[in-house]
Structures are given as C-alpha cells and as structure tokens.
Design an enzyme around this catalytic site. Structure first.
Site, PDB file in Angstrom:
ATOM      1  N   GLY A   1      40.460  42.618  36.076  1.00  0.00           N
ATOM      2  CA  GLY A   1      39.821  42.762  34.763  1.00  0.00           C
ATOM      3  C   GLY A   1      39.970  44.125  34.124  1.00  0.00           C
ATOM      4  O   GLY A   1      40.444  44.255  32.995  1.00  0.00           O
TER       5      GLY A   1
ATOM      6  N   GLY B   1      39.653  38.244  41.438  1.00  0.00           N
ATOM      7  CA  GLY B   1      39.505  38.140  42.889  1.00  0.00           C
ATOM      8  C   GLY B   1      40.728  37.571  43.577  1.00  0.00           C
ATOM      9  O   GLY B   1      41.137  38.049  44.644  1.00  0.00           O
TER      10      GLY B   1
END
Length: 396
Positions: free
Chosen positions: A354, A377
């Site tokens: 991100g 992730g």
C-alpha cells in the site's frame, strides 16, 4: 508455472466462478479508487469472449460472518458497470436460493456479482460446506484475486479443490511478474525495503539477503540498523530492542554476498510536520534532540548507482516519511531513477504494498514500472518465500 490459465480452459456455455478482489475504498456510497476493479476487466472480458458466464465472488470489509448492510457489495455495482461497459446483475447472497436462481437465469453476455462472501462465518474458516455450496453454482473456478491468495478461505482455497481451476489474467500477471523478479530474475538484483519497523519485515529481510545482490534499507527500519552499529539516532523512530536481530541480518547478508545499502547521510528535523525546519547531516551526526525523517542526497546518489548496475528491482516501502514534504525527496528521486531505467529497457521493476504504491504514485513514477502489485499481504508473503494457499490450490 504449475497452474493453468484461462487459455487452458474450455468455457463455452459454462458458468465461471471468478474470485476477484474488489475490496475498494468507498466514501459517501461511491467507489473512490477503482484500480482493483479495472484490474479484473481483462479476465471477465476473456471469459465472455470464450462464451462463458462470469459469476463474481468477492469479500468487502470485515463483517466477521455477519450480514452488515454497510458492507454490501452492491455499492461497487456502478463502478463495475462503468469498467465493463455493460450492466451487472446482483444476487443478495453468495449461496442458497438467491444465488442459485440468479445463476440459472444467466444468458450469454451476462455478468453476475454475488453478495459478500464474508457475510458467512464459514468463509474465513475455510468451511468445506461453504466451499461446496459455492462450487455447486459453477462449472469452473477462476482465481483472479492474488491480493487474497495468502488467505486459506472457502472462496480462495477450498473451492479450488472442488472444480477445474485456473488463474485469471490479473493473478497470472502478478505471478509472472513476481516469478521473474524473485524466482528467476536477471541479475544483479536489488531490493528496496522501507517502512517503520524491522520487526514487521523480519522474514522478508531474512529471505531477501539470500536471494538478491543488493538490499537497500530505508524508512524507520534504517534507523534500527544504524543504531545496531552504535550510531546515535537521536529521537528517531527506532526499535532498539531489535539491534541484535539487525546485526544478525547484516552478518547473514555478508555471508550470502549481498551488499546492504544503508543511509550515509540523513535529513533530520525536531518536529514531524510538513515544511518543518530540517538539516542534512552525516548518518552518524543526528542531533540528540532531532529525528531522522529521510535519507539524504548522498544516499540517493548511492542508491541510483546501485540501480544503474542492476537488471531487476523489487520495491516494498518508502525511504522516508514520504507522506509529508520535504521528507519525500529521497523516495521521489530514487523512484524517478528506477522509472527512467525501466523506460530505457535497462531494468525490470516490480513494486507492491500500500505505502509503496502511494509513494510511487506521488513520485509520478508508477506508470513506468514494469509491474505494480495491488496486493499488500500476499505480495509481502510471496517476497518472504512463503507458500500462498490460494496459489498452491491452483497447482493441485
């Protein structure tokens, strides 16, 4: 690659259950960033072109097995329709009568979106009964949600074991990009790893030093490595209790022939705010009452030299407090150099996470990168060398 793609599947007249990630930001009932939605368009269009009927499975938010109206996928319909250039049918549940009836009524050319899979507690538990109920709706399973592939959920892992399965175009692109960057890269390889804490990226650093030729460490993590070498970092963000671990990583890198690049000069300020008065000093000269908020120009020069020597770049995390001016300078300069080398064909550049995407967008460099992953992730776990359940299920 041990998994199939859409090219390997017979889809004419078949219902294709497509796991997508459209967990997009929403404000006032409107999607504010449709990047993830745009990424699934090639898969849906290819299924339609092959005569298949795409049925989208997705999660939205964290309803934790409860029906939460504010987390209904219905909010994504306008953005989906805009992206596909056609209407999208919506079913009020992802299993049971609403889903069965909606699937049965599909005509060629239709697209169906099923309600949030996480409205069912069995989704995150990878409940075999939920996986079976989902699988009963379709003929083939297409996983196009790399960003959810690190979760062993009913719609990402369980269902793949019950139907003929393949990777969608987005998943295929992600896996090819990561494979080329980390598994079979052109050497030399450089990885940039930034972020606040060493403790959150221990597995990543441990895996990378054994696989890359250069490892650039930035952000608050770099402060921990400097402190581990006896350098006073003032009031900087620093995990002093990780000093031993940082030294172990430095030793492991040396043994593996991986050169770790740490700041040689730093930008310091006494307060964390935009436009704060700051000074650039040698890395070992941070004032006791100040904090390191960015890498300095000499460090950037060194990073640019390393980029120039390399054929492959993997990037995760900023080099400084990129959210506020002027502490975005090092990240911006390094990103622009990577973009320039990529454009000239000298470098293959893959980035994800991100903060990374936001930082590269801020630098105006993301469009030039070879590949930008929308995953957080899953991207990290792949870089850590971990097996992703959603990918492994496609290989079986």
């Amino acid at each position: 690659m041990a998994w199939k793609t859409l090219d390997d599947m017979e889809l004419a007249g078949k219902v294709a259950l497509v796991r997508v990630d459209i967990n997009v930001p929403v404000e006032d009932g409107r999607v504010t960033d449709a990047t993830r939605i745009e990424r699934i368009v090639p898969t849906v269009k290819d299924i339609l072109a092959k005569g298949g009927k795409p049925v989208l499975l997705a999660h939205f938010g964290r309803p934790k097995g409860e029906v939460v109206p504010e987390m209904s996928l219905k909010v994504t319909l306008p953005a989906l329709e805009a992206a596909f250039g056609r209407g999208v049918i919506f079913a009020e549940d992802c299993i049971g009568l609403p889903a069965k009836q909606a699937v049965a009524a599909l005509s060629e050319g239709d697209i169906l979106l099923l309600e949030n899979t996480r409205f069912h507690a069995g989704e995150e538990k990878n409940d075999p009964a939920l996986a079976a109920a989902l699988a009963a709706l379709g003929d083939v399973y297409v996983n196009d949600a790399f960003s959810a592939a690190h979760r062993a959920h009913a719609s990402t892992e369980g269902i793949a074991r019950l139907l003929p399965s393949c990777a969608g175009r987005n998943m295929e692109a992600e896996l090819k990009a990561l494979e080329s960057a980390l598994a079979t890269p052109e050497r030399p390889v450089v990885a940039v790893v930034g972020g606040a804490k060493v403790s959150t990226k221990l597995d990543l650093l441990g895996n990378l030093v054994a696989k890359v030729d250069y490892l650039v460490i930035g952000g608050g993590m770099a402060n921990t490595f400097l402190a581990a070498q006896g350098i006073n970092v003032g009031k900087s963000l620093c995990e002093h209790d990780m000093a031993g671990t940082a030294r172990d990583i430095l030793d492991k890198a040396k043994a593996a022939g991986c050169e770790i690049v740490l700041p040689v000069d730093v930008v310091c300020a006494r307060e964390f705010r935009a436009g704060a008065e700051n000074v650039t000093v040698a890395a070992d000269a941070c004032p006791a009452d100040a904090m390191i908020l960015d890498a300095g120009p000499e460090t950037v020069k060194r990073i640019e030299e390393v980029f120039g020597k390399c054929k492959t770049l993997i990037w995760n995390g900023p080099l400084g407090a990129f959210e506020i001016d002027p502490f975005d300078a090092a990240t911006n300069a390094a990103a622009k150099k990577a973009a320039e080398l990529t454009k000239s064909g000298a470098l293959v550049s893959v980035a994800g996470g991100g903060d990374t995407v936001a930082a590269l967008n801020g630098a105006g460099a993301s469009e030039a990168f070879s590949y930008i992953s929308t995953a957080g992730g899953a991207f990290l776990e792949w870089m850590e060398g971990k097996t992703l359940p959603g990918v492994a299920a496609l290989e079986s």
